[in-house]
Design an enzyme around this catalytic site. Structure first.
Site, PDB file in Angstrom:
ATOM      1  N   ASN A   1       0.809  -1.222   0.000  1.00 33.44           N
ATOM      2  CA  ASN A   1       0.000   0.000   0.000  1.00 33.44           C
ATOM      3  C   ASN A   1       0.845   1.276   0.000  1.00 33.44           C
ATOM      4  O   ASN A   1       0.409   2.306  -0.506  1.00 33.44           O
ATOM      5  CB  ASN A   1      -0.919  -0.039   1.229  1.00 33.44           C
TER       6      ASN A   1
ATOM      7  N   TYR B   1       4.162   9.978 -11.023  1.00 32.41           N
ATOM      8  CA  TYR B   1       3.204   9.126 -10.303  1.00 32.41           C
ATOM      9  C   TYR B   1       2.390   8.221 -11.239  1.00 32.41           C
ATOM     10  O   TYR B   1       2.375   6.992 -11.059  1.00 32.41           O
ATOM     11  CB  TYR B   1       2.310  10.004  -9.425  1.00 32.41           C
TER      12      TYR B   1
ATOM     13  N   LYS C   1       2.508   3.950 -11.494  1.00 28.11           N
ATOM     14  CA  LYS C   1       1.371   3.043 -11.307  1.00 28.11           C
ATOM     15  C   LYS C   1       1.127   2.208 -12.575  1.00 28.11           C
ATOM     16  O   LYS C   1       0.669   1.065 -12.483  1.00 28.11           O
ATOM     17  CB  LYS C   1       0.119   3.832 -10.917  1.00 28.11           C
TER      18      LYS C   1
HETATM   19  N1  LIG Z   1      -5.584   8.857  -2.158  1.00 31.15           N
HETATM   20  C1  LIG Z   1      -5.905   8.522  -3.405  1.00 31.15           C
HETATM   21  O1  LIG Z   1      -6.742   9.190  -4.074  1.00 31.15           O
HETATM   22  C2  LIG Z   1      -5.294   7.335  -4.060  1.00 31.15           C
HETATM   23  C3  LIG Z   1      -5.796   6.918  -5.299  1.00 31.15           C
HETATM   24  C4  LIG Z   1      -5.240   5.814  -5.932  1.00 31.15           C
HETATM   25  C5  LIG Z   1      -4.201   5.137  -5.322  1.00 31.15           C
HETATM   26  N2  LIG Z   1      -3.714   5.559  -4.109  1.00 31.15           N
HETATM   27  C6  LIG Z   1      -2.619   4.795  -3.516  1.00 31.15           C
HETATM   28  O2  LIG Z   1      -3.005   4.370  -2.225  1.00 31.15           O
HETATM   29  C7  LIG Z   1      -1.833   4.116  -1.439  1.00 31.15           C
HETATM   30  C8  LIG Z   1      -1.994   4.782  -0.085  1.00 31.15           C
HETATM   31  O3  LIG Z   1      -2.034   6.196  -0.290  1.00 31.15           O
HETATM   32  P1  LIG Z   1      -2.882   7.204   0.625  1.00 31.15           P
HETATM   33  O4  LIG Z   1      -3.774   7.960  -0.276  1.00 31.15           O
HETATM   34  O5  LIG Z   1      -3.435   6.509   1.798  1.00 31.15           O
HETATM   35  O6  LIG Z   1      -1.697   8.215   1.008  1.00 31.15           O
HETATM   36  P2  LIG Z   1      -1.093   8.692   2.426  1.00 31.15           P
HETATM   37  O7  LIG Z   1      -2.182   9.023   3.367  1.00 31.15           O
HETATM   38  O8  LIG Z   1      -0.086   9.716   2.048  1.00 31.15           O
HETATM   39  O9  LIG Z   1      -0.368   7.360   2.957  1.00 31.15           O
HETATM   40  C9  LIG Z   1       0.783   6.869   2.335  1.00 31.15           C
HETATM   41  C10 LIG Z   1       1.429   5.867   3.258  1.00 31.15           C
HETATM   42  O10 LIG Z   1       2.604   5.336   2.618  1.00 31.15           O
HETATM   43  C11 LIG Z   1       3.679   5.460   3.530  1.00 31.15           C
HETATM   44  N3  LIG Z   1       4.986   5.504   2.865  1.00 31.15           N
HETATM   45  C12 LIG Z   1       5.458   6.390   1.974  1.00 31.15           C
HETATM   46  N4  LIG Z   1       6.732   6.074   1.651  1.00 31.15           N
HETATM   47  C13 LIG Z   1       7.051   4.972   2.366  1.00 31.15           C
HETATM   48  C14 LIG Z   1       8.211   4.176   2.487  1.00 31.15           C
HETATM   49  N5  LIG Z   1       9.334   4.460   1.813  1.00 31.15           N
HETATM   50  N6  LIG Z   1       8.188   3.091   3.293  1.00 31.15           N
HETATM   51  C15 LIG Z   1       7.063   2.789   3.998  1.00 31.15           C
HETATM   52  N7  LIG Z   1       5.944   3.524   3.968  1.00 31.15           N
HETATM   53  C16 LIG Z   1       5.945   4.597   3.147  1.00 31.15           C
HETATM   54  C17 LIG Z   1       3.387   6.742   4.305  1.00 31.15           C
HETATM   55  O11 LIG Z   1       4.176   6.800   5.483  1.00 31.15           O
HETATM   56  P3  LIG Z   1       4.602   8.230   6.169  1.00 31.15           P
HETATM   57  O12 LIG Z   1       3.453   8.664   7.021  1.00 31.15           O
HETATM   58  O13 LIG Z   1       5.823   7.852   6.934  1.00 31.15           O
HETATM   59  O14 LIG Z   1       4.883   9.188   5.037  1.00 31.15           O
HETATM   60  C18 LIG Z   1       1.905   6.519   4.572  1.00 31.15           C
HETATM   61  O15 LIG Z   1       1.725   5.601   5.620  1.00 31.15           O
HETATM   62  C19 LIG Z   1      -0.666   4.654  -2.266  1.00 31.15           C
HETATM   63  O16 LIG Z   1      -0.004   3.584  -2.920  1.00 31.15           O
HETATM   64  C20 LIG Z   1      -1.333   5.556  -3.281  1.00 31.15           C
HETATM   65  O17 LIG Z   1      -0.574   5.708  -4.449  1.00 31.15           O
HETATM   66  C21 LIG Z   1      -4.235   6.641  -3.467  1.00 31.15           C
END
Ligand SMILES: NC(=O)c1ccc[n+]([C@@H]2O[C@H](COP(=O)([O-])OP(=O)(O)OC[C@H]3O[C@@H](n4cnc5c(N)ncnc54)[C@H](OP(=O)(O)O)[C@@H]3O)[C@@H](O)[C@H]2O)c1
Length: 250
Positions: free
Chosen positions: A87, A163, A167
């Site tokens: 994730n 980004y 993906k």
């Molecule tokens: N939000 C959206 O609209 C959306 C849409 C499609 C896909 N996604 C995908 O969903 C996933 C979760 O994203 P989110 O929206 O929940 O974003 P988020 O709230 O920014 O959470 C991202 C998480 O990834 C962690 N992370 C980043 N770099 C890391 C590393 N090197 N090692 C371990 N953990 C790491 C962050 O930790 P820290 O707190 O330490 O930074 C945080 O826990 C991602 O893969 C994102 O691309 C999100």
């Protein structure tokens, strides 16, 4: 009956934390990966307060030693892994013509190489489960078909390079892991959470984290006759229902 053991990377906030909560509600033991000890322990406390059998695992997906140590710890504590949700992810980027390679490397290190690093480290443990599930949290912006279809709302997204292309790479990586593991009971799929309100997009998404975690939970709990090697999740069409789910085109 033995408990389902699920590892989620980037579980300290956003979609990952909510996925942990939804796994907990199903009675799974959740190994909540986080790269920062303080943030990881805070998430563990929050999940345990909600009744989830959660344990923080120190895990930076960009660091070989961290991933190896996490795999060794899971091996010692549980001896196997039933679910892996890749994730963790970051979003950065500029239009293609203004992109610098440092940004590309940073994004790919987490979103692409991190997934391969974690998956390969955990595969020996996943092979020991009866029928493991691997979920790569991808995105509809990694769908080349959707991003270039003038009828799709995604065609209006800015042409930021790092980004979406990370993906798109993850989508192919999903298809090829599924192919590689097709003679095993392991399923590998890519989840599209949909545009979800988290720190990743400065909370601009129109979906809640409860909704955003649904695709990961669905793919992590697929039955034996479920698919492997697909991109599945929220369907965002110009006129379609806001809560539609299904298979997305690559
Ligand atoms: N939000 C959206 O609209 C959306 C849409 C499609 C896909 N996604 C995908 O969903 C996933 C979760 O994203 P989110 O929206 O929940 O974003 P988020 O709230 O920014 O959470 C991202 C998480 O990834 C962690 N992370 C980043 N770099 C890391 C590393 N090197 N090692 C371990 N953990 C790491 C962050 O930790 P820290 O707190 O330490 O930074 C945080 O826990 C991602 O893969 C994102 O691309 C999100």
């Amino acid at each position: 009956m033995t408990t389902t053991i699920a590892l989620i990377t980037g579980a300290n906030k956003g979609i990952g934390l909510e996925t942990a909560r939804q796994f907990g509600a199903r009675g799974f033991t959740v190994l909540a990966g986080a790269r920062d000890d303080e943030r990881g322990l805070a998430a563990e406390r929050e999940l345990r307060a909600d009744g989830v059998d959660a344990r923080f695992v120190s895990l930076d997906v960009t660091a070989d030693a961290s991933v190896r140590e996490a795999a060794d710890w899971i091996e010692r504590e549980y001896g196997r892994l039933d679910i892996l949700v890749n994730n963790a992810g970051i979003a950065r980027g500029n239009p293609a013509s203004e992109t610098n390679l440092d940004t590309m490397r940073e994004v790919y290190e987490a979103n692409v190489f991190g997934v391969i690093r974690v998956t390969n480290a955990m595969l020996p443990l996943l092979r020991r489960a009866l029928a493991a599930r691997i979920v790569h949290v991808s995105s509809e912006v990694g769908s080349i078909s959707s991003m270039t279809d003038p009828a799709s709302p995604l065609a209006q997204m800015p042409a930021s390079l790092a980004y979406p292309s990370s993906k798109a790479a993850l989508n192919m990586i999903t298809a090829l892991y599924a192919k590689d593991l097709r003679d095993t009971p392991i399923k590998v799929n890519a989840a599209n959470p949909g545009y979800t309100k988290t720190d990743l997009n400065r909370n601009s998404g129109f979906r809640s984290v409860t909704e955003g975690a649904e695709a990961s939970v669905y793919l992590a709990t697929l039955p034996a006759d479920g698919p492997s090697g697909i991109l599945w999740g929220h369907l965002w069409s110009a006129d379609g229902p806001a809560d539609a789910y299904g298979r997305l085109p690559w």
